[in-house]
Design an enzyme around this catalytic site. Structure first.
Site, short mmCIF file in Angstrom:
data_model
loop_
_atom_site.label_atom_id
_atom_site.label_comp_id
_atom_site.label_asym_id
_atom_site.label_seq_id
_atom_site.Cartn_x
_atom_site.Cartn_y
_atom_site.Cartn_z
N SER A 11 0.82 -1.21 0.00
CA SER A 11 0.00 0.00 0.00
C SER A 11 0.87 1.27 0.00
O SER A 11 0.42 2.32 -0.42
CB SER A 11 -0.89 0.00 1.23
OG SER A 11 -0.10 -0.10 2.39
N TYR A 42 -4.32 0.62 3.26
CA TYR A 42 -5.19 -0.49 2.88
C TYR A 42 -5.86 -1.09 4.12
O TYR A 42 -6.92 -1.69 4.03
CB TYR A 42 -4.38 -1.60 2.19
CG TYR A 42 -4.01 -1.36 0.73
CD1 TYR A 42 -4.17 -0.12 0.11
CD2 TYR A 42 -3.48 -2.40 -0.03
CE1 TYR A 42 -3.80 0.07 -1.22
CE2 TYR A 42 -3.12 -2.23 -1.36
CZ TYR A 42 -3.28 -0.99 -1.95
OH TYR A 42 -2.92 -0.81 -3.27
N GLY A 43 -5.19 -0.92 5.27
CA GLY A 43 -5.59 -1.63 6.49
C GLY A 43 -6.99 -1.33 6.98
O GLY A 43 -7.59 -2.11 7.71
N ASN A 74 0.64 -7.14 4.47
CA ASN A 74 -0.15 -8.16 5.15
C ASN A 74 -1.62 -8.07 4.81
O ASN A 74 -2.29 -9.07 4.62
CB ASN A 74 0.04 -8.05 6.66
CG ASN A 74 1.35 -8.65 7.10
OD1 ASN A 74 1.42 -9.82 7.44
ND2 ASN A 74 2.41 -7.87 7.07
N THR A 75 -2.15 -6.84 4.75
CA THR A 75 -3.58 -6.67 4.49
C THR A 75 -3.92 -7.19 3.10
O THR A 75 -4.93 -7.89 2.91
CB THR A 75 -3.96 -5.18 4.63
OG1 THR A 75 -3.39 -4.65 5.82
CG2 THR A 75 -5.45 -5.00 4.65
N CYS A 184 2.41 -6.90 10.06
CA CYS A 184 2.30 -5.70 9.24
C CYS A 184 3.71 -5.35 8.80
O CYS A 184 4.65 -5.44 9.62
CB CYS A 184 1.69 -4.57 10.06
SG CYS A 184 1.72 -2.97 9.23
N THR A 185 3.86 -4.95 7.54
CA THR A 185 5.22 -4.75 7.04
C THR A 185 5.90 -3.50 7.62
O THR A 185 7.10 -3.32 7.46
CB THR A 185 5.24 -4.71 5.49
OG1 THR A 185 4.20 -3.84 5.04
CG2 THR A 185 5.03 -6.09 4.92
#
Ligand code: DGL
Length: 266
Positions: A11, A42-43, A74-75, A184-185
């Site tokens: 994202s 995006y989360g 991750n999302t 989460c990155t």
């Protein structure tokens, strides 16, 4: 052997933590990175929107001839990976499988904490992947939406971040977690702050190093690794360019990202 670039998308610039880990492990690989900075985060978005964005991100990379895609978010992995794998023929890796396998590489792991965006937690992708691989696990997942803005502000050492982290983590610590999945990155940047707050025995598993190892294994088994003598190049494309994103990219990558290109999605 294949010298075509690996495509990464996220994202924003958080996925550069994964790129950094991949560059350390696979320095010969050429990398094309797309950050959808115009539409982040995006989360907090719906699964349908994330799937649509992820599809456009993947097409951008495929049109540029990448040999494989890493969904470095991750999302997006949680909501879009199965659909992308069904639709496109090239290898597509996410960050969840690798994190889960690394968490469970410890045979004593029993109580797993997960911190992630709302979208990732509510997708139940981590919870399902963990439960499928080992029965009897006690899993506690927490939505931690304040962490991405705090990291982007570079407030890692700030007292406000400590307060937020404590209120997110205390319930997990009280439940006796032995492993914490940083799902989460962005979160690898929090590792020093987390180590200070968590009991010594808690093992931290992040998306970046685990994904890099998983990627090396997959590329080797598909005979897609670049020749070891090559020196890989990184090309960063963002859907919105600003000075802030350049500064952030440098922090996530721990070095200058070179000239950043403005991406127009298909
Ligand atoms: N990259 C996202 C992730 O790993 C976090 C940032 C966002 O919400 O867009 O889940």
């Amino acid at each position: 052997m294949d010298s075509a670039p690996l495509g990464f998308f996220d994202s924003g610039v958080g996925g550069l933590t994964v790129v950094r880990a991949v560059q350390e492990l696979l320095p010969a690989e050429n990398i094309l990175y797309l950050g959808d900075t115009a539409r982040l985060p995006y989360g907090s978005k719906s699964p349908e929107t994330i799937r649509q964005f992820a599809d456009e991100d993947a097409r951008f990379l495929i049109e540029r001839g990448v040999k494989a895609i890493v969904v470095a978010c991750n999302t997006a992995t949680a909501h879009a990976l199965p659909g992308l794998r069904e639709k496109y023929r090239l290898p597509i890796l996410g960050v969840i499988e690798a994190g889960v396998e690394s968490a469970l590489a410890n045979p004593d792991a029993e109580r797993i904490g997960i911190i992630a965006t709302r979208g990732t937690v509510r997708s139940h992708a981590y919870q399902h992947a963990l439960a499928l691989r080992r029965t009897g696990l006690i899993i506690h997942a927490r939505e931690t939406p304040l962490l991405v803005p705090l990291i982007e502000e570079d407030w890692i050492e700030h007292p406000a971040t400590e307060i937020v982290l404590r209120s997110y983590l205390d319930p997990l610590v009280q439940r006796g977690i032995d492993t914490l999945l940083l799902a989460c990155t962005h979160y690898p940047l929090l590792i020093p702050a987390l180590r200070k707050l968590l009991p010594d025995g808690v093992r931290l598993v992040d998306s970046a190093t685990t994904c890099a190892e998983h990627l090396r294994h997959e590329l080797a088994s598909l005979d897609l690794l670049a020749a070891a003598a090559d020196v890989g190049k990184l090309e960063v494309h963002l859907t919105d360019l600003s000075e802030e994103f350049e500064t952030l990219a440098r922090r996530f990558l721990k070095r200058a990202p070179g000239r950043i290109h403005r991406a127009v999605l298909p």
